[in-house]
Motif scaffolding. Structure first.
Motif, mmCIF file in Angstrom:
data_model
loop_
_atom_site.group_PDB
_atom_site.id
_atom_site.type_symbol
_atom_site.label_atom_id
_atom_site.label_comp_id
_atom_site.label_asym_id
_atom_site.label_seq_id
_atom_site.Cartn_x
_atom_site.Cartn_y
_atom_site.Cartn_z
ATOM 1 N N ARG A 163 -11.308 12.720 -51.064
ATOM 2 C CA ARG A 163 -12.122 13.827 -51.573
ATOM 3 C C ARG A 163 -11.214 14.771 -52.330
ATOM 4 N NH1 ARG A 163 -17.186 14.343 -49.015
ATOM 5 N NH2 ARG A 163 -17.505 12.558 -47.625
ATOM 6 N N TRP A 164 -11.726 15.251 -53.440
ATOM 7 C CA TRP A 164 -10.889 16.041 -54.342
ATOM 8 C C TRP A 164 -11.407 17.450 -54.532
ATOM 9 C CZ3 TRP A 164 -6.654 13.341 -55.351
ATOM 10 C CH2 TRP A 164 -6.726 11.949 -55.391
ATOM 11 N N ARG A 165 -10.489 18.318 -54.900
ATOM 12 C CA ARG A 165 -10.855 19.645 -55.409
ATOM 13 C C ARG A 165 -10.228 19.768 -56.788
ATOM 14 N NH1 ARG A 165 -14.820 22.625 -53.575
ATOM 15 N NH2 ARG A 165 -13.746 24.594 -53.943
ATOM 16 N N ALA A 212 -5.877 24.401 -67.977
ATOM 17 C CA ALA A 212 -5.748 23.034 -67.473
ATOM 18 C C ALA A 212 -6.658 22.873 -66.271
ATOM 19 C CB ALA A 212 -4.299 22.771 -67.067
ATOM 20 N N VAL A 213 -7.031 21.628 -66.003
ATOM 21 C CA VAL A 213 -7.729 21.306 -64.760
ATOM 22 C C VAL A 213 -6.837 20.344 -63.989
ATOM 23 C CG1 VAL A 213 -9.742 20.226 -63.702
ATOM 24 C CG2 VAL A 213 -10.028 21.658 -65.730
ATOM 25 N N VAL A 214 -6.503 20.700 -62.769
ATOM 26 C CA VAL A 214 -5.637 19.864 -61.939
ATOM 27 C C VAL A 214 -6.426 19.406 -60.719
ATOM 28 C CG1 VAL A 214 -3.447 19.721 -60.710
ATOM 29 C CG2 VAL A 214 -3.660 21.254 -62.666
ATOM 30 N N ARG A 215 -6.371 18.114 -60.471
ATOM 31 C CA ARG A 215 -7.082 17.560 -59.329
ATOM 32 C C ARG A 215 -6.135 17.442 -58.145
ATOM 33 N NH1 ARG A 215 -9.100 11.410 -59.358
ATOM 34 N NH2 ARG A 215 -6.931 11.139 -58.695
ATOM 35 N N VAL A 216 -6.640 17.736 -56.959
ATOM 36 C CA VAL A 216 -5.789 17.684 -55.767
ATOM 37 C C VAL A 216 -6.639 17.251 -54.573
ATOM 38 C CG1 VAL A 216 -6.184 20.097 -55.105
ATOM 39 C CG2 VAL A 216 -4.036 18.993 -54.473
ATOM 40 N N ARG A 217 -6.009 16.678 -53.591
ATOM 41 C CA ARG A 217 -6.722 16.298 -52.373
ATOM 42 C C ARG A 217 -7.326 17.532 -51.728
ATOM 43 N NH1 ARG A 217 -6.730 10.843 -49.976
ATOM 44 N NH2 ARG A 217 -5.183 9.726 -51.189
ATOM 45 N N THR A 235 -11.465 27.322 -58.170
ATOM 46 C CA THR A 235 -11.504 25.920 -57.749
ATOM 47 C C THR A 235 -12.951 25.474 -57.625
ATOM 48 O OG1 THR A 235 -11.604 26.384 -55.387
ATOM 49 C CG2 THR A 235 -9.425 26.299 -56.361
ATOM 50 N N SER A 236 -13.176 24.180 -57.865
ATOM 51 C CA SER A 236 -14.530 23.629 -57.776
ATOM 52 C C SER A 236 -14.486 22.242 -57.161
ATOM 53 C CB SER A 236 -15.163 23.505 -59.164
ATOM 54 O OG SER A 236 -15.334 24.763 -59.731
ATOM 55 N N GLY A 237 -15.662 21.751 -56.823
ATOM 56 C CA GLY A 237 -15.760 20.426 -56.237
ATOM 57 C C GLY A 237 -15.888 19.311 -57.270
ATOM 58 N N THR A 238 -16.175 19.671 -58.525
ATOM 59 C CA THR A 238 -16.250 18.655 -59.584
ATOM 60 C C THR A 238 -15.528 19.160 -60.827
ATOM 61 O OG1 THR A 238 -18.276 19.538 -60.555
ATOM 62 C CG2 THR A 238 -18.538 17.887 -58.803
ATOM 63 N N GLU A 256 -14.793 23.162 -65.212
ATOM 64 C CA GLU A 256 -14.694 23.489 -66.635
ATOM 65 C C GLU A 256 -15.732 24.524 -67.039
ATOM 66 O OE1 GLU A 256 -14.913 19.527 -68.303
ATOM 67 O OE2 GLU A 256 -12.879 19.780 -69.078
ATOM 68 N N GLU A 257 -16.945 24.319 -66.561
ATOM 69 C CA GLU A 257 -18.018 25.224 -66.972
ATOM 70 C C GLU A 257 -17.788 26.635 -66.476
ATOM 71 O OE1 GLU A 257 -21.626 23.412 -65.720
ATOM 72 O OE2 GLU A 257 -21.633 21.982 -67.396
ATOM 73 N N LYS A 258 -17.257 26.725 -65.257
ATOM 74 C CA LYS A 258 -17.105 28.055 -64.678
ATOM 75 C C LYS A 258 -15.856 28.780 -65.159
ATOM 76 C CE LYS A 258 -18.155 29.041 -60.101
ATOM 77 N NZ LYS A 258 -18.251 28.594 -58.684
#
Lengths: 234, 175
Positions: free
Chosen positions: B25-27, B82-87, B116-119, B124-126
């Motif tokens: 699962r990612w944030r 930037a958008v960074v994905r993390v556990r 931070t967001s769940g998707t 990006e939108e926020k």
């Protein structure tokens, strides 16, 4: 929460730019703590009302000679809201002065032991947890910086010494938001609440000193009470 | 090597997706980047900066646990995001890692986690803004001396003898 920053020419951004960035990051205030030999001109009220942040005039006194430092503290005590002393060889001097608010980066070029921590507590001198090298150094320098902070934490906990926390930003680019500092603190073993308390402490110092300087204080320890009596921590 | 030509493999060697409940699962963290007007930072450099910062602060074990990757990156004209994905569960550690990035290829940077967001999409939108405001080069009077500067809305990066100083409109005379 508040930050203690260095403005141009002590750093690479003006007080206004630092205040603007800090406000955007969610800080309630910034303490402009330029070194005595690199001071800056600015209008705290104008900047503060423009960016919606409390701009606190401060100073960081730097000297190799305790005698001279003592004169400087006396001189600036009435002119600045927050008086810091540049830590290192002046550590002992600073913790012995009740008129000093903050001993900046005591572990960088110096050390704090149980005696100094106890003395700081007695005199209400806040010791600074300076995160500059945790954020901006690497390798051995950073390892030693983290060790220093951990030692300082043990002593301040043991002797209940007041403290402040700062990223010690010298430009708007070096500022980090409070949440980021809490996360860094947690990563190196601090409780988040402790970091938060350290960031708040700058603001509490500013408020206390402003109250002391206001006309309601008749003499130390005696002041005219406002209508709702509040608990006084002084 | 055409992906269409699949080679027959025995059942136990076929690529299979993990069942949903076992997938990580990612944030997603939206990150704001700021630097000086002449800064040149590309995607690879930022990705490298995250890796090194994570390695330095958390070590190999911590970096592996983060499993961070850079999904979106834009930087131009002293500003980027930037958008960074993390556990999930490692957000605060990544936040700490990002906070310790103070320069990229020798160029000082300011870094801030905007949210931070769940998707990725929500992130990006926020938190990711449209194209930044245009900057313009101008001469400004800072401390009574005329100097070249790059002006972007209220922010003014002034060129001085030994580099740049960040200022705002409040610092400039006639404002």
């Amino acid at each position: 929460m508040y930050e203690g920053v260095h403005a141009h020419p002590d750093g690479r951004a003006t007080a206004a730019r630092l205040a603007k960035t800090a406000a955007a990051y969610g800080y309630g205030g910034v303490v402009i703590r330029n070194h005595g030999d690199a001071q800056t001109e600015y209008d705290p009220d104008r900047i503060g009302s423009h960016y919606g942040i409390d701009v606190v005039p401060g100073i960081e006194i730097r000297s190799n000679d305790p005698g001279q430092a003592s004169g400087l503290v006396g001189n600036y005590r009435s002119k600045r809201t927050i008086v810091c002393v540049h830590g290192g060889p002046l550590n002992r001097f600073a913790v012995e002065q009740p008129t000093v608010d903050v001993l900046a980066h005591p572990m960088r070029d110096g050390d704090i032991n149980h005696v100094l921590a106890k003395t700081a507590t007695e005199n209400g001198v806040h010791l600074e947890f300076n995160f500059a090298r945790v954020l901006r150094a690497e390798g051995g320098k950073r390892v030693r910086a983290i060790q220093g902070l951990c030692k300082l934490r043990e002593l301040t906990e043991k002797y209940d010494t007041p403290y402040v926390v700062s990223a010690d930003a010298r430009s708007h680019l070096q500022l980090r938001a409070p949440r980021e500092l809490l996360a860094v603190g947690e990563t190196i073993g601090f409780d988040r609440e402790d970091i938060e308390a350290g960031l708040r402490a700058w603001g509490e110092l500013a408020e206390r000193n402003r109250r002391r300087r206001s006309e309601s204080v008749v003499e130390p320890g005696v002041r005219v009470e406002p209508l709702d009596p509040r608990e006084d921590e002084d | 090597m055409s992906p269409k030509l699949s080679v027959w493999r025995p059942e136990h060697e076929r690529v299979k997706h993990l069942p949903k409940h076992l997938r990580p699962r990612w944030r997603y963290l939206a990150v704001g980047i700021e630097s000086w007007p002449e800064a040149d930072i590309d995607r690879r450099a930022f990705q490298r900066a995250i890796w090194f910062a994570a390695g330095n602060l958390l070590g190999d074990t911590g970096s592996a646990a983060l499993d961070a990757s850079l999904l979106r990156f834009r930087f131009a004209d002293a500003e980027g995001d930037a958008v960074v994905r993390v556990r999930r569960g490692e957000v605060e550690r990544l936040r700490a890692v990002l906070a310790t990035i103070d320069e990229i290829d020798g160029q000082p940077v300011g870094i801030r986690v905007r949210g931070t967001s769940g998707t990725v999409r929500a992130c990006e939108e926020k938190y990711i803004r449209g194209p930044p405001e245009r900057s313009e080069e101008r001469t400004v009077a800072l401390a009574d001396t005329e100097r070249p500067a790059v002006v972007r809305d209220d922010r003014i990066d002034v060129e001085v003898s030994d580099g740049r100083v960040g200022a705002t409109a409040l610092d400039i005379r006639d404002n």
